[in-house]
Design a protein around this motif. Structure first.
Motif, PDB file in Angstrom:
ATOM      1  N   PRO A  87       8.968  -0.921  -6.015  1.00  0.00           N
ATOM      2  CA  PRO A  87       9.305  -2.316  -5.726  1.00  0.00           C
ATOM      3  C   PRO A  87       8.358  -2.944  -4.712  1.00  0.00           C
ATOM      4  CG  PRO A  87      10.835  -0.852  -4.624  1.00  0.00           C
ATOM      5  CD  PRO A  87       9.996   0.016  -5.524  1.00  0.00           C
ATOM      6  N   HIS A  88       7.742  -2.106  -3.884  1.00  0.00           N
ATOM      7  CA  HIS A  88       6.724  -2.556  -2.936  1.00  0.00           C
ATOM      8  C   HIS A  88       5.828  -1.370  -2.631  1.00  0.00           C
ATOM      9  CE1 HIS A  88       9.006  -0.414   0.170  1.00  0.00           C
ATOM     10  NE2 HIS A  88      10.085  -1.012  -0.313  1.00  0.00           N
ATOM     11  N   TYR A  89       4.641  -1.655  -2.089  1.00  0.00           N
ATOM     12  CA  TYR A  89       3.671  -0.579  -1.884  1.00  0.00           C
ATOM     13  C   TYR A  89       4.165   0.421  -0.849  1.00  0.00           C
ATOM     14  CZ  TYR A  89      -0.612   1.991  -1.239  1.00  0.00           C
ATOM     15  OH  TYR A  89      -1.523   2.994  -1.180  1.00  0.00           O
ATOM     16  N   ASP A  90       3.995   1.711  -1.149  1.00  0.00           N
ATOM     17  CA  ASP A  90       4.395   2.789  -0.252  1.00  0.00           C
ATOM     18  C   ASP A  90       3.271   3.822  -0.230  1.00  0.00           C
ATOM     19  OD1 ASP A  90       5.482   4.884   1.145  1.00  0.00           O
ATOM     20  OD2 ASP A  90       7.334   5.002  -0.020  1.00  0.00           O
ATOM     21  N   ARG A  91       2.514   3.830   0.847  1.00  0.00           N
ATOM     22  CA  ARG A  91       1.364   4.741   0.942  1.00  0.00           C
ATOM     23  C   ARG A  91       1.788   6.195   0.777  1.00  0.00           C
ATOM     24  NH1 ARG A  91      -1.517   7.992   4.410  1.00  0.00           N
ATOM     25  NH2 ARG A  91      -3.795   7.840   4.210  1.00  0.00           N
ATOM     26  N   ARG A  92       2.943   6.564   1.323  1.00  0.00           N
ATOM     27  CA  ARG A  92       3.382   7.953   1.256  1.00  0.00           C
ATOM     28  C   ARG A  92       3.617   8.409  -0.176  1.00  0.00           C
ATOM     29  NH1 ARG A  92       8.410   7.271   5.142  1.00  0.00           N
ATOM     30  NH2 ARG A  92       8.475   5.413   3.793  1.00  0.00           N
ATOM     31  N   ALA A  93       4.013   7.481  -1.040  1.00  0.00           N
ATOM     32  CA  ALA A  93       4.247   7.831  -2.446  1.00  0.00           C
ATOM     33  C   ALA A  93       2.957   7.861  -3.252  1.00  0.00           C
ATOM     34  CB  ALA A  93       5.216   6.834  -3.067  1.00  0.00           C
ATOM     35  N   VAL A  94       1.947   7.127  -2.807  1.00  0.00           N
ATOM     36  CA  VAL A  94       0.732   6.934  -3.610  1.00  0.00           C
ATOM     37  C   VAL A  94      -0.399   7.865  -3.191  1.00  0.00           C
ATOM     38  CG1 VAL A  94      -1.104   5.273  -4.125  1.00  0.00           C
ATOM     39  CG2 VAL A  94       1.287   4.556  -4.218  1.00  0.00           C
ATOM     40  N   ASP A  95      -0.641   8.032  -1.904  1.00  0.00           N
ATOM     41  CA  ASP A  95      -1.766   8.836  -1.417  1.00  0.00           C
ATOM     42  C   ASP A  95      -1.571  10.295  -1.811  1.00  0.00           C
ATOM     43  OD1 ASP A  95      -4.206   9.157   0.125  1.00  0.00           O
ATOM     44  OD2 ASP A  95      -2.963  10.150   1.645  1.00  0.00           O
ATOM     45  N   GLY A  96      -2.484  10.819  -2.611  1.00  0.00           N
ATOM     46  CA  GLY A  96      -2.380  12.193  -3.087  1.00  0.00           C
ATOM     47  C   GLY A  96      -1.707  12.330  -4.444  1.00  0.00           C
ATOM     48  N   LEU A  97      -1.244  11.225  -5.020  1.00  0.00           N
ATOM     49  CA  LEU A  97      -0.608  11.259  -6.331  1.00  0.00           C
ATOM     50  C   LEU A  97      -1.648  11.595  -7.409  1.00  0.00           C
ATOM     51  CD1 LEU A  97       2.058  10.493  -7.926  1.00  0.00           C
ATOM     52  CD2 LEU A  97       1.025   8.223  -8.207  1.00  0.00           C
ATOM     53  N   VAL A  98      -1.224  12.337  -8.425  1.00  0.00           N
ATOM     54  CA  VAL A  98      -2.062  12.622  -9.586  1.00  0.00           C
ATOM     55  C   VAL A  98      -1.344  12.063 -10.806  1.00  0.00           C
ATOM     56  CG1 VAL A  98      -3.177  14.383 -10.994  1.00  0.00           C
ATOM     57  CG2 VAL A  98      -3.000  14.699  -8.516  1.00  0.00           C
ATOM     58  N   VAL A  99      -2.015  11.200 -11.556  1.00  0.00           N
ATOM     59  CA  VAL A  99      -1.382  10.511 -12.690  1.00  0.00           C
ATOM     60  C   VAL A  99      -2.185  10.762 -13.961  1.00  0.00           C
ATOM     61  CG1 VAL A  99      -0.421   8.720 -11.193  1.00  0.00           C
ATOM     62  CG2 VAL A  99      -2.642   8.364 -12.268  1.00  0.00           C
ATOM     63  N   PRO A 100      -1.545  10.690 -15.120  1.00  0.00           N
ATOM     64  CA  PRO A 100      -2.296  10.801 -16.377  1.00  0.00           C
ATOM     65  C   PRO A 100      -3.272   9.634 -16.515  1.00  0.00           C
ATOM     66  CG  PRO A 100       0.071  11.076 -16.745  1.00  0.00           C
ATOM     67  CD  PRO A 100      -0.089  10.564 -15.347  1.00  0.00           C
ATOM     68  N   SER A 101      -4.508   9.936 -16.864  1.00  0.00           N
ATOM     69  CA  SER A 101      -5.510   8.882 -17.020  1.00  0.00           C
ATOM     70  C   SER A 101      -5.101   7.875 -18.085  1.00  0.00           C
ATOM     71  CB  SER A 101      -6.866   9.496 -17.373  1.00  0.00           C
ATOM     72  OG  SER A 101      -7.330  10.323 -16.326  1.00  0.00           O
TER      73      SER A 101
ATOM     74  N   LEU B  37       4.109  -9.527 -10.370  1.00  0.00           N
ATOM     75  CA  LEU B  37       4.367  -8.092 -10.400  1.00  0.00           C
ATOM     76  C   LEU B  37       4.422  -7.519  -8.986  1.00  0.00           C
ATOM     77  CD1 LEU B  37       2.014  -6.958 -13.300  1.00  0.00           C
ATOM     78  CD2 LEU B  37       4.502  -7.157 -13.362  1.00  0.00           C
ATOM     79  N   PRO B  38       5.333  -6.568  -8.732  1.00  0.00           N
ATOM     80  CA  PRO B  38       5.364  -5.899  -7.425  1.00  0.00           C
ATOM     81  C   PRO B  38       4.021  -5.218  -7.148  1.00  0.00           C
ATOM     82  CG  PRO B  38       7.307  -5.340  -8.726  1.00  0.00           C
ATOM     83  CD  PRO B  38       6.377  -6.064  -9.652  1.00  0.00           C
ATOM     84  N   CYS B  39       3.612  -5.226  -5.902  1.00  0.00           N
ATOM     85  CA  CYS B  39       2.389  -4.567  -5.431  1.00  0.00           C
ATOM     86  C   CYS B  39       1.105  -5.275  -5.859  1.00  0.00           C
ATOM     87  CB  CYS B  39       2.327  -3.104  -5.870  1.00  0.00           C
ATOM     88  SG  CYS B  39       3.771  -2.146  -5.405  1.00  0.00           S
ATOM     89  N   ILE B  40       1.218  -6.428  -6.536  1.00  0.00           N
ATOM     90  CA  ILE B  40       0.024  -7.228  -6.845  1.00  0.00           C
ATOM     91  C   ILE B  40       0.113  -8.554  -6.107  1.00  0.00           C
ATOM     92  CG2 ILE B  40      -1.280  -8.411  -8.644  1.00  0.00           C
ATOM     93  CD1 ILE B  40      -0.709  -6.203 -10.525  1.00  0.00           C
ATOM     94  N   GLY B  41       0.989  -9.437  -6.534  1.00  0.00           N
ATOM     95  CA  GLY B  41       1.141 -10.714  -5.856  1.00  0.00           C
ATOM     96  C   GLY B  41      -0.055 -11.616  -6.075  1.00  0.00           C
ATOM     97  N   PRO B  42       0.007 -12.847  -5.568  1.00  0.00           N
ATOM     98  CA  PRO B  42      -1.083 -13.811  -5.794  1.00  0.00           C
ATOM     99  C   PRO B  42      -2.403 -13.411  -5.150  1.00  0.00           C
ATOM    100  CG  PRO B  42       0.568 -14.690  -4.266  1.00  0.00           C
ATOM    101  CD  PRO B  42       1.153 -13.446  -4.853  1.00  0.00           C
ATOM    102  N   ASP B  43      -2.363 -12.617  -4.056  1.00  0.00           N
ATOM    103  CA  ASP B  43      -3.610 -12.241  -3.389  1.00  0.00           C
ATOM    104  C   ASP B  43      -4.480 -11.335  -4.253  1.00  0.00           C
ATOM    105  OD1 ASP B  43      -3.041 -13.713  -1.165  1.00  0.00           O
ATOM    106  OD2 ASP B  43      -2.241 -12.034   0.001  1.00  0.00           O
ATOM    107  N   ARG B  44      -3.862 -10.482  -5.072  1.00  0.00           N
ATOM    108  CA  ARG B  44      -4.615  -9.538  -5.887  1.00  0.00           C
ATOM    109  C   ARG B  44      -4.673  -9.938  -7.360  1.00  0.00           C
ATOM    110  NH1 ARG B  44      -5.830  -4.530  -3.849  1.00  0.00           N
ATOM    111  NH2 ARG B  44      -4.947  -3.990  -1.816  1.00  0.00           N
ATOM    112  N   ALA B  45      -3.951 -10.981  -7.735  1.00  0.00           N
ATOM    113  CA  ALA B  45      -3.790 -11.290  -9.154  1.00  0.00           C
ATOM    114  C   ALA B  45      -5.105 -11.590  -9.852  1.00  0.00           C
ATOM    115  CB  ALA B  45      -2.829 -12.469  -9.315  1.00  0.00           C
TER     116      ALA B  45
END
Length: 402
Positions: free
Chosen positions: A304-318, A339-347
């Motif tokens: 729902p919002h960015y969480d560094r602890r959940a993302v840093d070190g994550l391995v995902v299917p390409s 979209l969560p974690c994007i917003g107008p700044d990154r859109a």
């Protein structure tokens, strides 16, 4: 803390917009060549910069020292094409503990691809962020720091003039580092997150104004760098260069295809050079450090919002990252902004990041992608702490032999 990649001291920007690459055998740590520039109680310090005016061009820095021994604070400032980031930390065993951090989107390279210059509004935004950084450096009594600027200042006709203005107005002495050094610092900062295995790996950093790719193989303490390339396409420069057709799905698809074409052509030489290393797709590994990969990883996790602890070190299917990239490229600006974690700044920028990421997956089709929310700043901190620790050991040996 030994055996880390050193800064190369090469600040040359090269021709504006030129690609940069080169075969490299190894980037192991080497002690700086001026160990006695500054002394405090007989202890020699070196590397980095402080709030004081810059010293000799080879060092681009001076040091400030505080009493208290090995628990003093170190700082790394990374001024990129899109973001200004600061990290302040203290050594903690073989690692470090962050005590302060700052990050702000400044878009220093806005319009640079078309004008060749840093714009007035972009420089004002950046200076405001750097004043915040300068205040944090003073309040944290930073012992040793290094501040670097990357592609926007390398390419801009007025890049050096802006660096001097920053020094006058904030006291921060920025060093415009080469693409080569930017690549090695990124590797140094995040290689510990590589997916387990002994096969070759590519580590990449999608920035605002450039993208660095580094081919590595396992080493004793740090990986050996076999080859690297930097291309002048990041999320800001690619967004500015390709026509912003957003009115209908056909225009959006054409725009994304053009981004893919531009980036793939830039990667072509590197792709040919590394082809022999990707023969066994089950062994190759891939690790990305950038706002693009952390944003897409957040969407993969449906955060729902960015969480560094959940993302840093994550391995995902390409394949999951490809599917998310394709979906984002087909959305309108407003749809992406919701979209969560994007917003107008990154859109508007995330589409360019997706195009670069998919082009990387084309040339290095690893089944899984490692995600790192760390990079240049962490690489700088490790370099500073390693240099300081080596200096302390050298002086200790000299005292013991006296």
């Amino acid at each position: 803390m030994a055996d880390f990649f050193p800064p190369d001291g090469n600040k040359g920007a090269g021709k504006r917009g030129a690609e940069k690459s080169g075969r490299v055998a190894d980037f192991r740590y080497r002690p700086p060549s001026r160990p006695d520039e500054c002394k405090d109680g007989g202890k020699s310090r070196h590397g980095g910069d402080s709030l004081a005016p810059a010293g000799p061009a080879s060092a681009q820095s001076q040091r400030t020292f505080q009493p208290g021994g090995k628990r003093q604070a170190y700082a790394a400032l990374d001024l990129g094409t899109n973001n200004c980031r600061l990290l302040i930390a203290r050594p903690s065993g073989e690692d470090f503990t962050v005590i302060d951090a700052f990050s702000r989107v400044v878009r220093l390279g806005e319009g640079l691809a078309l004008s060749g210059r840093l714009g007035d509004a972009a420089m004002e935004r950046t200076l405001a962020a750097l004043h915040v950084c300068a205040d944090k450096l003073r309040r944290r009594n930073v012992h040793l720091a290094r501040s670097v600027a990357t592609e926007a200042c390398r390419r801009a006709e007025n890049g050096e003039a802006f660096i001097e203005r920053v020094r006058r107005e904030t006291g921060i002495a920025l060093d415009i580092i080469s693409a080569e050094e930017e690549a090695r610092l990124a590797v140094l900062g995040c290689h510990v997150l590589l997916d387990g295995g002994e096969g070759p790996a590519v580590i990449f950093d999608i920035g605002g104004g450039s993208t660095e790719l580094v081919l590595i193989e396992p080493g004793d303490r740090v990986p050996h760098i076999l080859d690297w390339q930097s291309v002048p396409w990041g999320v800001v420069s690619l967004t500015d260069m390709v026509d912003r057709g957003e009115n209908d799905p056909v225009q959006r698809a054409a725009r994304y295809a053009e981004m893919r074409r531009v980036v793939s052509e830039s990667f072509a030489d590197f792709a040919r050079r590394i082809a022999d290393y990707r023969c066994d797709l089950s062994r190759i590994r891939l690790l990305g450090t950038s706002g693009t990969v952390t944003t897409l990883a957040s969407l993969h996790l449906e955060l729902p919002h960015y969480d560094r602890r959940a993302v840093d070190g994550l391995v995902v299917p390409s394949q999951s990252m490809r599917e998310i990239s394709t979906r984002l490229s087909r959305m309108s600006f407003d749809e992406r902004g919701e979209l969560p974690c994007i917003g107008p700044d990154r859109a508007d920028l995330v589409v360019a990041g997706c195009a670069i990421l998919e082009s990387i997956l084309d040339i290095w089709p690893a089944h899984r992608l490692g995600v790192a929310d760390r990079g240049i700043r962490e690489g700088i901190l490790r370099s500073l702490m390693a240099a300081d620790a080596q200096s302390e050991r050298r002086l200790s040996r000299l005292r013991g032999g006296a």
